[in-house]
Design an enzyme around this catalytic site. Structure first.
Site, mmCIF file in Angstrom:
data_model
loop_
_atom_site.group_PDB
_atom_site.id
_atom_site.type_symbol
_atom_site.label_atom_id
_atom_site.label_comp_id
_atom_site.label_asym_id
_atom_site.label_seq_id
_atom_site.Cartn_x
_atom_site.Cartn_y
_atom_site.Cartn_z
ATOM 1 N N SER A 45 0.795 -1.225 0.000
ATOM 2 C CA SER A 45 0.000 0.000 0.000
ATOM 3 C C SER A 45 0.829 1.278 0.000
ATOM 4 C CB SER A 45 -0.950 0.012 1.202
ATOM 5 O OG SER A 45 -0.235 0.147 2.414
ATOM 6 N N LYS A 107 0.917 4.663 6.845
ATOM 7 C CA LYS A 107 0.390 5.481 5.749
ATOM 8 C C LYS A 107 1.070 6.849 5.794
ATOM 9 C CE LYS A 107 -2.878 2.409 4.736
ATOM 10 N NZ LYS A 107 -2.747 1.532 3.546
#
Length: 255
Positions: A45, A107
């Protein structure tokens, strides 16, 4: 004729040995809680910034300390952060996933409390303005099986001047368009750099995403990749596994 004898050394007791081991364990845990903690990247990701198989070091002091800072998932009441400070836009952060705080996710911080954020046709907008972006060629996006997919690469510059690269796998991704939202106090809007392969703040927690991340869930800021191993090497004979070491990523900084 006289003789002398050397006094016998006192035997080390079990209780002393256990005490020393416990003290060493506490020192290590204190360091992990207060300074930094290593983490492993299992997903794609955050490509191209972070790769599957990267070992990260998350510094804890930049954002202060709270329940999420503990080196183990201990169930204790959530409290206000000590020496708390908000991340900067563009920081790569490790946090406890709101859906299950035993899981640590990573993230990039895109928007802060008070920011208005929206995706329009795959383009990021902040506070009513499109974020500057430029094409940067193509790259290979790796998947969890060790295979790769071609991906368009772009460079994005957030307000404040932080620039980073991101991947776009599809021209029309499922998360390319969102409603405009205002990030509330105590929350952050985070995204993965692999824009079409990231369950982040564009996806509610109930659907497996992050939603608007509580600041109290922050563990630390990712500054360094300690080492990395290419998972594609697992398909080779075990004696060839050392060839999967990505030596160029050892002790590299994270932007």
């Amino acid at each position: 004729m006289t003789t002398t004898t050397t006094p016998a050394k006192p035997q080390r007791t079990w209780t002393r040995a256990i005490g020393e081991i416990a003290a060493a364990f506490l020192i290590v845990m204190a360091g992990k809680a207060a300074l930094a903690e290593p983490f492993y990247v299992p997903s794609a990701s955050m490509e191209p910034t972070l790769l599957i198989g990267d070992a990260l070091l998350a510094s804890k002091f930049p954002y202060g300390y709270g329940t999420a800072s503990l080196p183990m998932n201990v169930s204790v009441p959530t409290s206000a952060r000590l020496f708390g400070k908000l991340p900067a836009r563009g920081d790569v952060v490790v946090f406890r996933w709101p859906g299950d705080t035993s899981q640590a996710w990573v993230k990039r911080v895109i928007a802060l409390p008070g920011d208005r954020v929206q995706m329009r046709d795959g383009r990021l907008w902040l506070n009513g303005n499109p974020v500057p972006v430029s094409a940067d060629g193509f790259g290979d996006a790796e998947n969890e099986d060790g295979g790769t997919l071609p991906a368009a690469r772009y460079t994005e510059t957030l307000p404040g001047g932080h620039s980073h690269t991101f991947f776009k796998l599809r021209t029309h991704g499922a998360l390319d368009n969102t409603d405009e939202i205002t990030v509330p106090a105590g929350r952050l809007f985070v995204m993965g750099d692999n824009r079409d392969n990231s369950a982040d703040s564009r996806v509610p927690v109930a659907d497996g995403g992050v939603g608007l991340l509580p600041v109290d869930n922050l563990v630390g800021r990712v500054d360094t990749v300690l080492g990395s191993w290419d998972i594609a090497a697992k398909h080779q004979p075990i004696w060839n596994w050392p060839s999967g070491l990505r030596l160029s990523r050892m002790f590299s900084s994270v932007q």
